[in-house]
Enzyme design. Sequence first.
Site, short mmCIF file in Angstrom:
data_model
loop_
_atom_site.label_atom_id
_atom_site.label_comp_id
_atom_site.label_asym_id
_atom_site.label_seq_id
_atom_site.Cartn_x
_atom_site.Cartn_y
_atom_site.Cartn_z
N ASN A 9 66.89 79.88 -56.31
CA ASN A 9 67.65 81.12 -56.51
C ASN A 9 66.66 82.29 -56.52
OD1 ASN A 9 69.26 83.22 -57.40
ND2 ASN A 9 69.38 82.49 -59.51
N TRP A 10 66.68 83.06 -55.45
CA TRP A 10 65.70 84.14 -55.31
C TRP A 10 66.06 85.38 -56.14
CZ3 TRP A 10 64.68 84.42 -49.26
CH2 TRP A 10 64.09 83.23 -48.84
N LYS A 11 67.25 85.38 -56.72
CA LYS A 11 67.73 86.56 -57.48
C LYS A 11 67.58 87.81 -56.61
CE LYS A 11 66.32 84.12 -61.57
NZ LYS A 11 66.42 84.09 -63.00
N HIS A 96 76.34 82.04 -62.68
CA HIS A 96 74.96 82.13 -63.19
C HIS A 96 74.97 82.97 -64.46
CE1 HIS A 96 70.74 83.20 -63.47
NE2 HIS A 96 70.49 82.15 -62.70
N GLU A 98 73.12 85.20 -65.51
CA GLU A 98 72.88 86.65 -65.33
C GLU A 98 74.18 87.34 -64.92
OE1 GLU A 98 69.43 86.31 -62.77
OE2 GLU A 98 68.34 85.51 -64.47
N GLY A 174 63.88 82.23 -66.86
CA GLY A 174 62.91 83.31 -66.66
C GLY A 174 62.03 83.59 -67.86
N SER A 214 63.12 77.84 -66.11
CA SER A 214 61.65 77.78 -66.12
C SER A 214 61.10 76.46 -65.58
CB SER A 214 61.12 78.06 -67.54
OG SER A 214 61.46 79.39 -67.92
N GLY A 235 64.39 79.39 -60.29
CA GLY A 235 64.33 80.82 -60.04
C GLY A 235 62.94 81.26 -59.63
N GLY A 236 62.16 81.72 -60.62
CA GLY A 236 60.84 82.29 -60.36
C GLY A 236 59.94 81.46 -59.45
C1 PEP Z 1 67.64 80.68 -62.42
O1 PEP Z 1 67.60 81.83 -62.02
O2 PEP Z 1 68.65 80.01 -62.24
C2 PEP Z 1 66.47 80.13 -63.10
C3 PEP Z 1 66.55 78.91 -63.56
O3 PEP Z 1 65.36 80.94 -63.18
P1 PEP Z 1 63.88 80.48 -63.67
O4 PEP Z 1 63.54 79.22 -62.92
O5 PEP Z 1 63.01 81.63 -63.29
O6 PEP Z 1 63.96 80.25 -65.13
#
Ligand code: PEP
Length: 258
Positions: A9-11, A96, A98, A174, A214, A235-236
């Site tokens: 997930n590039w957000k 999600h 967010e 995140g 994470s 994500g990250g």
């Molecule tokens: C996400 O955005 O779904 C996510 C899990 O982000 P991260 O891996 O950065 O915690």
Amino acid sequence: MRKPLLAGNWKMNPVNRQGAVDLARAVTPAAAEHVARVEVAVFPPFCWLVPVASAIDGTAVGLGAQDCYWERTGAFTGEVSAAMLAGWCDWVIVGHSERRGLFGETDEQVARKATAALEAGLSVIVAVGERADEFDSGLTEQVCRLQLSAAMQPLQAADAGRLVIAYEPVWAIGTGRNADPAHAGATMAVVRQVLDVAFGREAAAAIRVLYGGSVNAANVASYVELESCDGCLVGGASLKPDEFSTMIGAVASVEARR
Ligand code: PEP
């Protein structure tokens, strides 16, 4: 047997088109190398779906959007419908944290999005998970059961093959504070129970359950080794192509030992 899924997930990244194309292309070698053992998909922002679709055409990397709207067409300024996405990608994420936390998305809206996406022929990742205060109060299971039941309520057993659930504790997203694999594993087992009841065990067996929060190259194996885990939503770390490629290899190694 469920093939593990590693979903990036590039957000709201990268900020330009070439960055998106380069990022997608950079993970195609690892995805191709491990295609027999791991499914890989990336989820860029809407505006990069078309260039990324061309960049990964014919590769082992799948493509999805990060959200969709449930109405097919009409006066909904700023929205993109699931039906529109169906021409450009195969996947969409709904619910999600967010979207839920920053944009006030409700369980009912998540259910409408999931329904519309499935009707449009997309595969859907439905994200659920508890906030930090709920975790601290021991409410993880209750929150996940409620979110999941609401999202599954309008869905049918026939949808199971295109459905994925991501357990993502909000406090782990995140933050660098990834969930203890024991906590994640127990919660994903609860998710599996809810799915078994909702769709029947046979149909629910097609649904993959992911962990997200994470996840990185150092900890991804500790999740996919779990009996209840069928991959990760990342994500990250999905913005770092070398690390994401290492993660694809790590998931494949776990799968090879199964
Ligand atoms: C996400 O955005 O779904 C996510 C899990 O982000 P991260 O891996 O950065 O915690």
